[in-house]
Design a protein around this motif. Structure first.
Motif, short mmCIF file in Angstrom:
data_model
loop_
_atom_site.label_atom_id
_atom_site.label_comp_id
_atom_site.label_asym_id
_atom_site.label_seq_id
_atom_site.Cartn_x
_atom_site.Cartn_y
_atom_site.Cartn_z
N TYR A 192 -27.91 -25.52 -58.15
CA TYR A 192 -28.44 -25.31 -56.59
C TYR A 192 -26.84 -25.36 -55.79
O TYR A 192 -26.80 -24.74 -54.58
N TYR A 209 -28.70 -31.67 -66.26
CA TYR A 209 -28.18 -32.60 -65.16
C TYR A 209 -28.87 -33.58 -64.66
O TYR A 209 -28.50 -34.85 -63.79
N GLN A 217 -28.15 -44.02 -62.75
CA GLN A 217 -29.03 -44.30 -61.55
C GLN A 217 -29.47 -45.73 -61.61
O GLN A 217 -29.46 -46.45 -60.35
N GLY A 240 -34.39 -35.39 -53.00
CA GLY A 240 -33.59 -35.13 -54.07
C GLY A 240 -33.67 -36.17 -55.10
O GLY A 240 -32.45 -36.54 -55.67
N ASP A 263 -38.09 -32.96 -54.99
CA ASP A 263 -36.94 -32.27 -55.64
C ASP A 263 -37.20 -31.02 -55.81
O ASP A 263 -38.57 -30.70 -55.68
N LEU A 264 -36.45 -30.27 -56.24
CA LEU A 264 -36.62 -28.56 -56.76
C LEU A 264 -37.82 -28.68 -57.86
O LEU A 264 -37.90 -29.55 -58.61
N GLY A 289 -40.27 -29.01 -53.93
CA GLY A 289 -39.84 -28.23 -53.02
C GLY A 289 -38.42 -28.29 -52.43
O GLY A 289 -37.73 -29.11 -53.27
N ASP A 290 -38.08 -27.10 -51.67
CA ASP A 290 -36.41 -27.34 -51.39
C ASP A 290 -36.32 -27.99 -50.18
O ASP A 290 -37.06 -27.69 -49.29
N PHE A 291 -35.42 -29.02 -50.14
CA PHE A 291 -35.53 -29.71 -49.14
C PHE A 291 -34.93 -29.32 -47.87
O PHE A 291 -34.84 -30.03 -46.62
N VAL A 307 -30.03 -40.38 -51.98
CA VAL A 307 -28.82 -41.02 -52.79
C VAL A 307 -28.21 -40.20 -53.39
O VAL A 307 -28.91 -39.37 -54.46
N ARG A 308 -27.12 -40.10 -53.40
CA ARG A 308 -25.98 -39.29 -54.01
C ARG A 308 -26.43 -37.73 -53.82
O ARG A 308 -26.33 -36.92 -54.75
N ILE A 309 -26.77 -37.53 -52.44
CA ILE A 309 -27.25 -36.12 -52.15
C ILE A 309 -26.40 -35.34 -51.19
O ILE A 309 -25.68 -34.18 -51.47
N ASP A 312 -22.94 -33.45 -51.97
CA ASP A 312 -22.98 -32.33 -52.80
C ASP A 312 -23.19 -31.10 -51.65
O ASP A 312 -23.14 -30.03 -52.20
C1 LIG Z 1 -26.65 -35.28 -57.64
S1 LIG Z 1 -28.30 -35.19 -57.97
C2 LIG Z 1 -28.84 -36.93 -57.39
C3 LIG Z 1 -30.19 -37.07 -57.98
C4 LIG Z 1 -30.62 -38.59 -57.55
N1 LIG Z 1 -31.02 -38.86 -56.31
C5 LIG Z 1 -29.57 -39.60 -57.90
O1 LIG Z 1 -28.96 -40.23 -57.45
O2 LIG Z 1 -29.90 -39.67 -59.41
C6 LIG Z 1 -29.04 -34.09 -56.80
C7 LIG Z 1 -30.37 -33.96 -56.73
O3 LIG Z 1 -30.67 -32.99 -55.61
C8 LIG Z 1 -31.73 -32.14 -55.94
N2 LIG Z 1 -31.69 -30.71 -55.02
C9 LIG Z 1 -30.44 -30.35 -54.70
N3 LIG Z 1 -30.75 -29.39 -54.15
C10 LIG Z 1 -31.96 -29.33 -53.60
C11 LIG Z 1 -32.77 -28.69 -52.71
N4 LIG Z 1 -32.44 -27.76 -51.97
N5 LIG Z 1 -34.29 -29.17 -52.56
C12 LIG Z 1 -34.82 -30.36 -53.31
N6 LIG Z 1 -33.77 -30.92 -53.89
C13 LIG Z 1 -32.62 -30.56 -54.23
C14 LIG Z 1 -31.36 -31.67 -57.27
O4 LIG Z 1 -32.14 -31.10 -58.18
C15 LIG Z 1 -30.77 -33.18 -58.01
O5 LIG Z 1 -32.00 -33.99 -58.40
#
Ligand SMILES: C[S@@+](CC[C@H](N)C(=O)[O-])C[C@H]1O[C@@H](n2cnc3c(N)ncnc32)[C@H](O)[C@@H]1O
Length: 411
Positions: A192, A209, A217, A240, A263-264, A289-291, A307-309, A312
């Motif tokens: 992503y 991943y 986590q 996410g 999440d995706l 879905g796509d956030f 959380v950890r989003i 990125d």
């Molecule tokens: C770094 S991981 C963190 C996962 C979780 N929150 C954690 O801390 O363990 C980022 C998450 O965001 C999701 N993600 C990334 N882009 C996204 C989008 N456009 N829509 C929904 N989810 C998305 C990824 O699939 C992934 O599960």
């Protein structure tokens, strides 16, 4: 809950000048002497005769040794990591977790010749990962303090294994910084990142991943829930949310709340399967879905967690995400950002060094300070952005912000 309020950024030009801002004036007054001291210190540190004499003199010797050691650690860091990687690959720590072992036993278990096993064990002992007990006739090797901590946190082993890819990508850091590096392994692992706001390609190894994040986590969730009380929130949305491990921890702490994860699609499918098999199957609702672009689950939320989003994503995307989160809040609702942040306690190596370069290899995003996150939250129409202290900023820091209870119209 103790918090530190984050002021919205005020442009430098609007700051009061002269003695109207006494702190600034005091800083300005001391600046020349501070700079003079720094250049004196740096001249001395570059002087080999000074080094030799300070290493000999008993009063300065501890400082001289400490600074040489710190510099050597930076120089040798790659070798330390590779020693650790070998031990993890050969399951040395798992083997020693059953109690101290003799060299022959470890050599047999790892498939190494005794000389090679001894070399590895001595290196591990020098790094406090292993302890050597030579009080008996036969030398025994057991877990050292860092080895024991590593066994207690399976997420660390997963991270060390993952570093095979990370270090390949960092093998030419200058090319990464110049943007001339070949497509990285991390950009493939985190698909992503390569398609912001887009969906990972069909062949992306989404399970890999998701598992990697899930492995660490529990540690993060305990830190978040131990620092910020979520029991007031009746409806919580985790954006996410990966395989749902964070929400499962929330569900354990907070039996009343209605919990939602988005999440995706490929990740949501994994989350749905994993959550279905737990006692929280009925309480955690999974949405695919796509956030950035898809509608959020229906209804308003008291608390939306990221959380950890955020790290990125680049600033414009981060504001878009926070704005969308704000639009789904109940009046008085809160958005929480939890991730390792720059400039908090002793987190500089994890945020500015580790994540700074990890995210560079991944292709987007950056670590931010709590103030920077607070400003993005303000830009998204959230107010009262504040930092919530955590015990271990190395694992995560927290910033929360909210929308006012009533009468606010965002245009
Ligand atoms: C770094 S991981 C963190 C996962 C979780 N929150 C954690 O801390 O363990 C980022 C998450 O965001 C999701 N993600 C990334 N882009 C996204 C989008 N456009 N829509 C929904 N989810 C998305 C990824 O699939 C992934 O599960």
């Amino acid at each position: 809950m103790s918090t530190t309020e984050i002021e919205p950024a005020s442009p430098a030009s609007k700051r009061p000048s002269g003695w109207a801002d006494p702190i600034r004036e005091i800083r300005r007054f001391f600046r020349p002497s501070r700079e003079g001291w720094k250049s004196f210190r740096n001249r001395k540190l570059a002087d080999r005769a000074f080094h030799r004499s300070s290493a000999k003199f008993w009063l300065t010797r501890p400082f001289a040794r400490r600074s040489s050691r710190r510099l050597f650690d930076l120089v040798a860091g790659f070798v330390y990591s590779q020693v650790l990687a070998a031990a993890v690959e050969l399951n040395v720590f798992q083997h020693l977790s059953r109690g101290p072992r003799a060299l022959a036993d470890i050599a047999a278990a790892t498939g190494l010749k005794p000389e090679a096993a001894e070399r590895l064990l001595r290196a591990l002992a020098a790094l406090d990962l292993v302890e050597i007990d030579d009080s008996e006739d036969e030398i025994a090797y057991g877990l050292g303090p860092l080895g024991a901590a590593l066994v207690a946190n399976p997420g660390i082993e997963a991270m060390i294994r993952h570093h095979r890819d990370v270090y390949q990508d960092l093998s030419d850091p200058v090319a990464l910084l110049k943007g001339t590096a070949a497509p990285t392994r991390l950009s493939k692992l985190w698909p992503y990142a390569a398609a912001p706001g887009g969906t990972p390609p069909e062949d992306a190894d989404v399970a890999a991943y998701t598992d990697l994040m899930a492995a660490s986590q529990d540690f993060v969730a305990e830190e978040v829930l131990g620092s910020y009380d979520v029991s007031w929130a009746r409806r919580i949305l985790d954006l996410g949310g990966g395989d749902g491990r964070f929400l499962r921890k929330v569900a354990e702490h907070h039996p009343e709340a209605e919990l939602h994860l988005m999440d995706l699609p490929a990740v949501a499918e994994i989350a749905a399967k994993r959550i279905r098999d737990t006692r929280f199957g009925r309480r955690i609702h999974v949405h695919s879905g796509d956030f950035f672009n898809d509608p959020y689950p229906e209804g308003r939320f008291d608390l939306i967690t990221l959380v950890r989003i955020l790290h990125d994503h680049d600033d414009a995307e981060a504001v878009k995400l926070l704005t969308r989160a704000r639009e789904s809040l109940e009046p008085g609702g809160v958005v929480m950002v939890a991730e390792p942040m720059a400039g908090v306690g002793d987190s500089a190596p994890v945020a500015d060094v580790y994540f700074g370069f990890y995210l560079l290899a991944m292709g987007r995003g950056r670590p931010r300070t709590p103030d920077e996150i607070g400003r993005l939250m303000n830009a998204a129409g959230l107010t009262r952005a504040r930092e919530v202290p955590t015990a271990l900023p190395l694992a995560t820091s927290i910033v929360v912000a909210e929308i006012p209870r009533r009468n606010v119209i965002f245009t």
